[in-house]
Motif scaffolding. Structure first.
Motif, mmCIF file in Angstrom:
data_model
loop_
_atom_site.group_PDB
_atom_site.id
_atom_site.type_symbol
_atom_site.label_atom_id
_atom_site.label_comp_id
_atom_site.label_asym_id
_atom_site.label_seq_id
_atom_site.Cartn_x
_atom_site.Cartn_y
_atom_site.Cartn_z
ATOM 1 N N PHE A 1 0.890 -1.001 0.105
ATOM 2 C CA PHE A 1 -0.010 0.105 0.007
ATOM 3 C C PHE A 1 0.881 1.217 -0.126
ATOM 4 O O PHE A 1 0.985 1.916 1.186
ATOM 5 N N PRO A 2 1.447 1.578 -1.136
ATOM 6 C CA PRO A 2 2.347 2.698 -1.216
ATOM 7 C C PRO A 2 1.738 3.875 -1.122
ATOM 8 O O PRO A 2 0.206 3.699 -1.425
ATOM 9 N N PHE A 3 2.044 5.130 -0.956
ATOM 10 C CA PHE A 3 1.395 6.427 -1.249
ATOM 11 C C PHE A 3 0.757 6.499 -2.529
ATOM 12 O O PHE A 3 0.959 6.063 -3.672
ATOM 13 N N PRO A 4 -0.575 6.883 -2.698
ATOM 14 C CA PRO A 4 -1.360 7.029 -3.921
ATOM 15 C C PRO A 4 -0.820 7.905 -4.955
ATOM 16 O O PRO A 4 -0.148 9.012 -4.560
ATOM 17 N N ARG A 5 -0.700 7.294 -6.165
ATOM 18 C CA ARG A 5 -0.324 8.279 -7.121
ATOM 19 C C ARG A 5 -1.489 8.623 -8.242
ATOM 20 O O ARG A 5 -2.226 7.791 -8.449
ATOM 21 N N GLU A 6 -1.190 9.850 -8.921
ATOM 22 C CA GLU A 6 -2.161 9.930 -9.806
ATOM 23 C C GLU A 6 -2.205 9.145 -10.892
ATOM 24 O O GLU A 6 -1.170 8.951 -11.569
ATOM 25 N N ARG A 7 -3.353 8.831 -11.578
ATOM 26 C CA ARG A 7 -3.439 8.181 -12.829
ATOM 27 C C ARG A 7 -4.547 8.988 -13.672
ATOM 28 O O ARG A 7 -5.376 9.742 -13.337
ATOM 29 N N LYS B 1 -9.941 5.677 4.476
ATOM 30 C CA LYS B 1 -10.475 4.396 4.222
ATOM 31 C C LYS B 1 -9.288 3.394 3.781
ATOM 32 O O LYS B 1 -9.391 2.420 4.210
ATOM 33 N N ARG B 2 -8.308 3.907 3.296
ATOM 34 C CA ARG B 2 -6.928 3.129 3.079
ATOM 35 C C ARG B 2 -6.494 2.696 4.688
ATOM 36 O O ARG B 2 -6.078 1.633 4.759
ATOM 37 N N GLU B 3 -6.464 3.643 5.445
ATOM 38 C CA GLU B 3 -5.922 3.130 6.667
ATOM 39 C C GLU B 3 -6.788 2.124 7.348
ATOM 40 O O GLU B 3 -6.423 1.303 8.137
ATOM 41 N N GLY B 4 -8.251 2.508 7.201
ATOM 42 C CA GLY B 4 -9.227 1.752 8.022
ATOM 43 C C GLY B 4 -8.924 0.205 7.269
ATOM 44 O O GLY B 4 -9.158 -0.926 8.023
ATOM 45 N N PHE B 5 -8.734 -0.281 5.852
ATOM 46 C CA PHE B 5 -8.678 -1.503 5.251
ATOM 47 C C PHE B 5 -7.269 -1.935 5.599
ATOM 48 O O PHE B 5 -7.395 -3.246 6.138
ATOM 49 N N TRP C 1 -17.696 -8.528 8.104
ATOM 50 C CA TRP C 1 -18.401 -7.698 7.169
ATOM 51 C C TRP C 1 -17.890 -6.414 6.887
ATOM 52 O O TRP C 1 -17.728 -5.800 6.134
ATOM 53 N N ARG C 2 -17.167 -5.941 8.182
ATOM 54 C CA ARG C 2 -16.588 -4.580 7.923
ATOM 55 C C ARG C 2 -15.196 -4.758 7.156
ATOM 56 O O ARG C 2 -14.901 -3.786 6.262
ATOM 57 N N LEU C 3 -14.558 -5.849 7.333
ATOM 58 C CA LEU C 3 -13.439 -6.026 6.392
ATOM 59 C C LEU C 3 -13.970 -6.148 4.959
ATOM 60 O O LEU C 3 -13.357 -5.666 4.118
ATOM 61 N N ALA C 4 -15.179 -6.606 4.627
ATOM 62 C CA ALA C 4 -15.631 -6.864 3.477
ATOM 63 C C ALA C 4 -15.999 -5.575 2.695
ATOM 64 O O ALA C 4 -15.912 -5.077 1.823
ATOM 65 N N ARG C 5 -16.620 -4.657 3.778
ATOM 66 C CA ARG C 5 -17.033 -2.979 3.408
ATOM 67 C C ARG C 5 -15.633 -2.446 3.100
ATOM 68 O O ARG C 5 -15.582 -1.555 2.072
ATOM 69 N N ALA C 6 -14.550 -2.925 3.680
ATOM 70 C CA ALA C 6 -13.322 -2.235 3.675
ATOM 71 C C ALA C 6 -12.834 -2.425 2.127
ATOM 72 O O ALA C 6 -12.184 -1.766 1.289
ATOM 73 N N HIS C 7 -12.910 -3.844 1.670
ATOM 74 C CA HIS C 7 -12.579 -4.218 0.352
ATOM 75 C C HIS C 7 -13.266 -3.299 -0.564
ATOM 76 O O HIS C 7 -12.781 -2.815 -1.711
ATOM 77 N N SER C 8 -14.653 -3.149 -0.453
ATOM 78 C CA SER C 8 -15.437 -2.316 -1.154
ATOM 79 C C SER C 8 -14.906 -0.883 -1.321
ATOM 80 O O SER C 8 -14.998 -0.402 -2.448
ATOM 81 N N ASP C 9 -14.563 -0.269 0.001
ATOM 82 C CA ASP C 9 -13.827 1.085 -0.131
ATOM 83 C C ASP C 9 -12.653 1.102 -1.075
ATOM 84 O O ASP C 9 -12.527 2.043 -1.927
ATOM 85 N N MET C 10 -11.908 0.042 -1.112
ATOM 86 C CA MET C 10 -10.903 0.154 -1.812
ATOM 87 C C MET C 10 -11.073 -0.056 -3.348
ATOM 88 O O MET C 10 -10.494 0.555 -4.311
#
Length: 406
Positions: A82-88, A192-196, A214-223
């Motif tokens: 999970f590196p820092f996000p980069r723009e695409r 959201k990334r931190e929560g995942f 189910w929260r772990l699954a929700r975090a996958h949905s966030d990602m």
């Protein structure tokens, strides 16, 4: 004081006397010794109780230290994933009729959805598989470490008391973890990334807990929502769906499990063929209906059902023909069905979302009720845009206003 007396033969008669077994001095000495023994027993009992309490605290500290070490190890291991996000700039569109339910992307009437997210993980498939194999081996070692620590603690204290200590400690830690996960889920993309990552780090400790899964699954949905790369979207949605498939085998009566399973199915179907999307539509509807039956006061489920009904009522010609050819009973829903569900959301939770009110306005517009549509457009304008979905709905609201002004 009672003085023991020597028994006499029966034939001695009523006039017989009894002779004491011990002299008075000896009796006093015996009583003093008994008193000394009782005092020692009382002191020994207190010492045993103190030792037991110390061992209980020691067992709890061992478990806490092992868990802390395990979490630190996993953070170091997975940090590369999970590196820092980069723009695409290569965002892709989606024509799925079964929308990304939690993505915050508003669909237009023909089912189009826009991209515009940043990616949280842009690894190659080879790197992902290699790290997954490495993590599986480390997880096995970590699990054995926890099991060894628990066996050691069981040797120190009573088994029943140990279970109570561990259960209480795990329950308290789980409650704090879930609160933090909920807060991060409601935050921005970075949160959201931190929560995942937080939930991944604690999966070994709480993988058998329904509210955790189910929260772990929700975090996958966030990602899946905030990631722009198509392969990553599919991977997150697929992994989250698998988590809930396991959970539903044990907790089929969980409304949240059914709700997020439907959402992840919708997200995964965006990358499938028309046939697969239509088939997923049945699954989506089935699980949303179950979620509503189990928790009829949850406005989110009605909102999701309203979105589904609206999308189905606006199926394109090709999708309708494909559904008719593949299925005896293709999915059917009307704008009126969608409107009833969106109004139910407002009944349960007024102002639930800006997007929900925009959909009500669209439904009234499609039904030819202009005055009601304008009313709900104005009501939607009063709400802030808290999510990406709300932001998309706000832009759509402006388009509706400009068309009517013309």
């Amino acid at each position: 004081q009672v003085v023991p007396r020597m028994p006499v033969p029966a034939e001695a008669g009523d006039c017989a006397t009894y002779a004491p077994l011990l002299m008075r001095g000896e009796q006093v000495e015996v009583l003093e010794r008994l008193d000394f023994v009782l005092r020692n027993i009382s002191e020994l009992r207190k010492e045993v109780e103190e030792v037991r309490n110390s061992l209980q605290h020691l067992a709890a500290e061992i478990v806490a230290e092992v868990r802390s070490h395990l979490e630190e190890t996993q953070k170091v291991t997975r940090r590369r994933r999970f590196p820092f996000p980069r723009e695409r700039s290569d965002s892709t569109g989606s024509s799925s009729i079964y929308f990304t339910a939690s993505s915050g992307t508003a669909n237009t009437d023909d089912g189009e959805s826009e991209g515009g997210y940043t990616t949280a993980n842009a690894e190659s498939d080879y790197d992902r598989e290699s790290e997954r194999e490495s993590e599986e081996g480390e997880d096995e070692v970590s699990c054995e470490t926890v099991r060894t620590a628990r066996r050691d603690s069981l040797d120190l204290v009573n088994e029943d008391e140990t279970h109570l200590i561990l259960d209480s400690s795990l329950e308290e830690g789980l409650g704090q973890l879930l609160q933090q996960a909920d807060r991060l889920h409601d935050g921005n993309e970075q949160e959201k990334r931190e929560g995942f990552q937080l939930l991944l780090n604690n999966k070994l400790a709480y993988a058998d807990q329904k509210d955790f899964l189910w929260r772990l699954a929700r975090a996958h949905s966030d990602m899946c929502e905030i990631t722009e790369d198509t392969d990553e979207k599919r991977s997150y949605a697929s992994d989250g769906k698998e988590e809930l498939e396991v959970a539903l085998q044990k907790w089929d009566q969980s409304a949240e499990c059914h709700q997020w399973y439907a959402i992840l199915c919708g997200q995964l179907s965006e990358h499938e063929s028309i046939q697969k999307r239509i088939q997923t539509g049945y699954i989506f509807k089935e699980h949303i209906d179950k979620a509503i039956a189990l928790k009829p006061e949850d406005p989110k489920s009605y909102y999701l059902l309203g979105r589904w009904c609206y999308q189905v009522s606006h199926l394109g010609w090709l999708e309708k023909k494909t559904a008719s050819a593949l299925f005896e009973a293709p999915p059917t829903a009307t704008v009126q069905d969608a409107l009833q569900n969106f109004l139910r959301v407002e009944e349960l939770s007024p102002g639930f979302s800006k997007a929900g009110r925009v959909y009500i306005a669209k439904c009234y517009r499609d039904l030819g009720k202009s005055s009601a549509a304008v009313l709900w457009m104005n009501l939607a304008s009063e709400l802030p845009a808290n999510t990406k979905e709300d932001a998309e709905s706000e832009r759509e609201l402006e388009e509706m206003r400009s068309v009517w002004e013309e």
